[in-house]
Design a protein around this motif. Structure first.
Motif, PDB file in Angstrom:
ATOM      1  N   PRO A  99       0.808  -1.220   0.000  1.00 16.10           N
ATOM      2  CA  PRO A  99       0.000   0.000   0.000  1.00 16.10           C
ATOM      3  C   PRO A  99       0.842   1.272   0.000  1.00 16.10           C
ATOM      4  O   PRO A  99       0.345   2.349  -0.302  1.00 16.10           O
ATOM      5  N   VAL A 100       2.126   1.141   0.365  1.00 15.12           N
ATOM      6  CA  VAL A 100       3.016   2.307   0.452  1.00 15.12           C
ATOM      7  C   VAL A 100       4.371   1.958  -0.161  1.00 15.12           C
ATOM      8  O   VAL A 100       4.674   0.797  -0.428  1.00 15.12           O
ATOM      9  N   LEU A 101       5.190   2.987  -0.364  1.00 16.06           N
ATOM     10  CA  LEU A 101       6.548   2.801  -0.862  1.00 16.06           C
ATOM     11  C   LEU A 101       7.494   2.613   0.319  1.00 16.06           C
ATOM     12  O   LEU A 101       7.640   3.512   1.153  1.00 16.06           O
ATOM     13  N   ARG A 102       8.091   1.421   0.400  1.00 16.43           N
ATOM     14  CA  ARG A 102       9.067   1.133   1.459  1.00 16.43           C
ATOM     15  C   ARG A 102      10.317   0.516   0.827  1.00 16.43           C
ATOM     16  O   ARG A 102      10.229  -0.475   0.098  1.00 16.43           O
ATOM     17  N   GLU A 103      11.451   1.095   1.169  1.00 10.14           N
ATOM     18  CA  GLU A 103      12.692   0.644   0.555  1.00 10.14           C
ATOM     19  C   GLU A 103      13.117  -0.736   1.054  1.00 10.14           C
ATOM     20  O   GLU A 103      13.790  -1.477   0.328  1.00 10.14           O
ATOM     21  N   ASP A 104      12.722  -1.102   2.276  1.00 12.67           N
ATOM     22  CA  ASP A 104      13.103  -2.436   2.764  1.00 12.67           C
ATOM     23  C   ASP A 104      12.420  -3.538   1.946  1.00 12.67           C
ATOM     24  O   ASP A 104      13.000  -4.598   1.712  1.00 12.67           O
ATOM     25  N   ILE A 105      11.197  -3.262   1.476  1.00 17.66           N
ATOM     26  CA  ILE A 105      10.501  -4.223   0.621  1.00 17.66           C
ATOM     27  C   ILE A 105      11.185  -4.292  -0.746  1.00 17.66           C
ATOM     28  O   ILE A 105      11.374  -5.375  -1.308  1.00 17.66           O
ATOM     29  N   ALA A 106      11.577  -3.137  -1.263  1.00 22.11           N
ATOM     30  CA  ALA A 106      12.277  -3.105  -2.546  1.00 22.11           C
ATOM     31  C   ALA A 106      13.551  -3.944  -2.485  1.00 22.11           C
ATOM     32  O   ALA A 106      13.827  -4.747  -3.382  1.00 22.11           O
ATOM     33  N   ILE A 107      14.327  -3.777  -1.413  1.00 22.56           N
ATOM     34  CA  ILE A 107      15.595  -4.507  -1.265  1.00 22.56           C
ATOM     35  C   ILE A 107      15.341  -6.012  -1.166  1.00 22.56           C
ATOM     36  O   ILE A 107      16.006  -6.817  -1.837  1.00 22.56           O
ATOM     37  N   ALA A 108      14.357  -6.397  -0.341  1.00 26.30           N
ATOM     38  CA  ALA A 108      14.056  -7.828  -0.154  1.00 26.30           C
ATOM     39  C   ALA A 108      13.634  -8.472  -1.473  1.00 26.30           C
ATOM     40  O   ALA A 108      14.067  -9.584  -1.807  1.00 26.30           O
ATOM     41  N   CYS A 109      12.785  -7.782  -2.239  1.00 26.65           N
ATOM     42  CA  CYS A 109      12.286  -8.345  -3.497  1.00 26.65           C
ATOM     43  C   CYS A 109      13.352  -8.330  -4.586  1.00 26.65           C
ATOM     44  O   CYS A 109      13.504  -9.305  -5.330  1.00 26.65           O
ATOM     45  N   ASN A 110      14.094  -7.233  -4.686  1.00 26.62           N
ATOM     46  CA  ASN A 110      15.127  -7.135  -5.712  1.00 26.62           C
ATOM     47  C   ASN A 110      16.209  -8.194  -5.519  1.00 26.62           C
ATOM     48  O   ASN A 110      16.761  -8.719  -6.487  1.00 26.62           O
ATOM     49  N   ARG A 111      16.492  -8.500  -4.265  1.00 23.99           N
ATOM     50  CA  ARG A 111      17.512  -9.502  -3.978  1.00 23.99           C
ATOM     51  C   ARG A 111      17.162 -10.845  -4.606  1.00 23.99           C
ATOM     52  O   ARG A 111      18.033 -11.596  -5.039  1.00 23.99           O
ATOM     53  N   LYS A 112      15.852 -11.153  -4.662  1.00 30.71           N
ATOM     54  CA  LYS A 112      15.403 -12.430  -5.225  1.00 30.71           C
ATOM     55  C   LYS A 112      14.780 -12.275  -6.607  1.00 30.71           C
ATOM     56  O   LYS A 112      14.171 -13.201  -7.132  1.00 30.71           O
ATOM     57  N   LYS A 113      14.925 -11.077  -7.163  1.00 30.89           N
ATOM     58  CA  LYS A 113      14.408 -10.778  -8.510  1.00 30.89           C
ATOM     59  C   LYS A 113      12.913 -11.063  -8.615  1.00 30.89           C
ATOM     60  O   LYS A 113      12.431 -11.622  -9.610  1.00 30.89           O
ATOM     61  N   VAL A 114      12.189 -10.667  -7.586  1.00 32.05           N
ATOM     62  CA  VAL A 114      10.728 -10.801  -7.557  1.00 32.05           C
ATOM     63  C   VAL A 114      10.112  -9.428  -7.802  1.00 32.05           C
ATOM     64  O   VAL A 114      10.531  -8.434  -7.198  1.00 32.05           O
ATOM     65  N   LEU A 115       9.115  -9.374  -8.676  1.00 30.96           N
ATOM     66  CA  LEU A 115       8.464  -8.097  -8.963  1.00 30.96           C
ATOM     67  C   LEU A 115       7.758  -7.554  -7.729  1.00 30.96           C
ATOM     68  O   LEU A 115       7.094  -8.293  -7.007  1.00 30.96           O
ATOM     69  N   TRP A 116       7.911  -6.253  -7.489  1.00 29.20           N
ATOM     70  CA  TRP A 116       7.204  -5.601  -6.394  1.00 29.20           C
ATOM     71  C   TRP A 116       6.532  -4.347  -6.941  1.00 29.20           C
ATOM     72  O   TRP A 116       7.060  -3.685  -7.828  1.00 29.20           O
ATOM     73  N   SER A 117       5.350  -4.077  -6.460  1.00 28.35           N
ATOM     74  CA  SER A 117       4.565  -2.950  -6.959  1.00 28.35           C
ATOM     75  C   SER A 117       4.083  -2.118  -5.775  1.00 28.35           C
ATOM     76  O   SER A 117       3.136  -2.493  -5.089  1.00 28.35           O
ATOM     77  N   PRO A 118       4.749  -0.983  -5.494  1.00 27.43           N
ATOM     78  CA  PRO A 118       4.405  -0.177  -4.322  1.00 27.43           C
ATOM     79  C   PRO A 118       3.275   0.806  -4.584  1.00 27.43           C
ATOM     80  O   PRO A 118       3.159   1.345  -5.691  1.00 27.43           O
ATOM     81  N   GLY A 119       2.453   1.024  -3.578  1.00 24.04           N
ATOM     82  CA  GLY A 119       1.407   2.031  -3.671  1.00 24.04           C
ATOM     83  C   GLY A 119       2.007   3.424  -3.617  1.00 24.04           C
ATOM     84  O   GLY A 119       2.690   3.777  -2.658  1.00 24.04           O
ATOM     85  N   CYS A 120       1.773   4.219  -4.653  1.00 24.47           N
ATOM     86  CA  CYS A 120       2.321   5.573  -4.745  1.00 24.47           C
ATOM     87  C   CYS A 120       1.195   6.565  -5.032  1.00 24.47           C
ATOM     88  O   CYS A 120       0.209   6.203  -5.668  1.00 24.47           O
TER      89      CYS A 120
END
Length: 222
Positions: A99-120
């Protein structure tokens, strides 16, 4: 572990144009909803993890999808921190929606190359999300911002891919407004998987409604 790469997920979002959103704590009911969406042509499902023990339900749904619904891409929504994202990825989530933009989620997902879509909700947030590697930005709540906001964003940033959720309904007028504004896909929850359908366990109607919504998406895209 994810069954699909983030590029495969992003392509499926673009190709189908619609993601059903759903949560229920009853595993068997959830399987029937998932199958109805699949039979109606949906190839992505965002499990909106808002209830107690939601991860247990999602884990069972993912196993069911892998075994019985080839090509169904399971993801999780309403994820609020990196730890939760990691938990759901361990249970097989192919994409994470927040629901929000959080960098910790971006890092966790990018590390495993999983798509993440933040609420902006601002151009600054959208830009920061893209700097962090976001492929498709979630516009939330969509009904607050509307298609005009998307059109405004696409002016200076035509490369931005937007997925509104909230305020999206399976009507030609509503979907035409969003896609004419330039959205990549839409997320649709209770307007598609209604309380009446769940209460009546009318999975045949759900299948028909999903098929009809996808047909409208295809039509308004031209």
């Amino acid at each position: 572990m994810a069954q699909f790469s983030r590029l495969e997920v992003a392509q499926a979002m673009k190709d189908t144009g619609m993601i059903p959103l759903f949560f229920h704590n009853d595993i068997e009911l959830s399987k029937k909803v998932l199958k109805a969406c699949y039979d109606g042509g949906a190839r992505l499902m965002e499990f909106t993890a808002r209830g107690d023990f939601a991860h247990e339900v999602f884990g069972e749904l993912t196993k069911y999808a892998i075994k019985e619904l080839p090509g169904m891409i399971m993801g999780v929504g309403s994820v609020t921190d990196g730890a939760a994202a990691s938990l759901y990825m361990a249970l097989g989530a192919n994409f994470i929606v927040t629901p929000v933009l959080r960098e910790d989620i971006a890092i966790a997902c990018n590390r495993k190359k999983v798509l993440w879509s933040p609420g902006c909700g601002t151009l600054t947030e959208i830009t920061r999300a893209e700097e962090l590697g976001c492929e498709i930005v979630k516009l939330f709540p969509g009904d607050i911002y509307g298609p005009q906001f998307v059109k405004g964003v696409k002016g200076p940033q035509p490369w931005t891919s937007v997925m509104p959720t909230g305020g999206v309904s399976p009507t030609e007028e509503n979907l035409k407004g969003w896609f004419d504004a330039g959205v990549t896909c839409v997320g649709m929850g209770s307007k598609l998987i209604s309380k009446d359908i769940i209460a009546n366990k009318d999975y045949a109607k759900l299948e028909q409604d999903v098929r009809a919504a996808l047909a409208i998406v295809k039509s308004v895209r031209g």
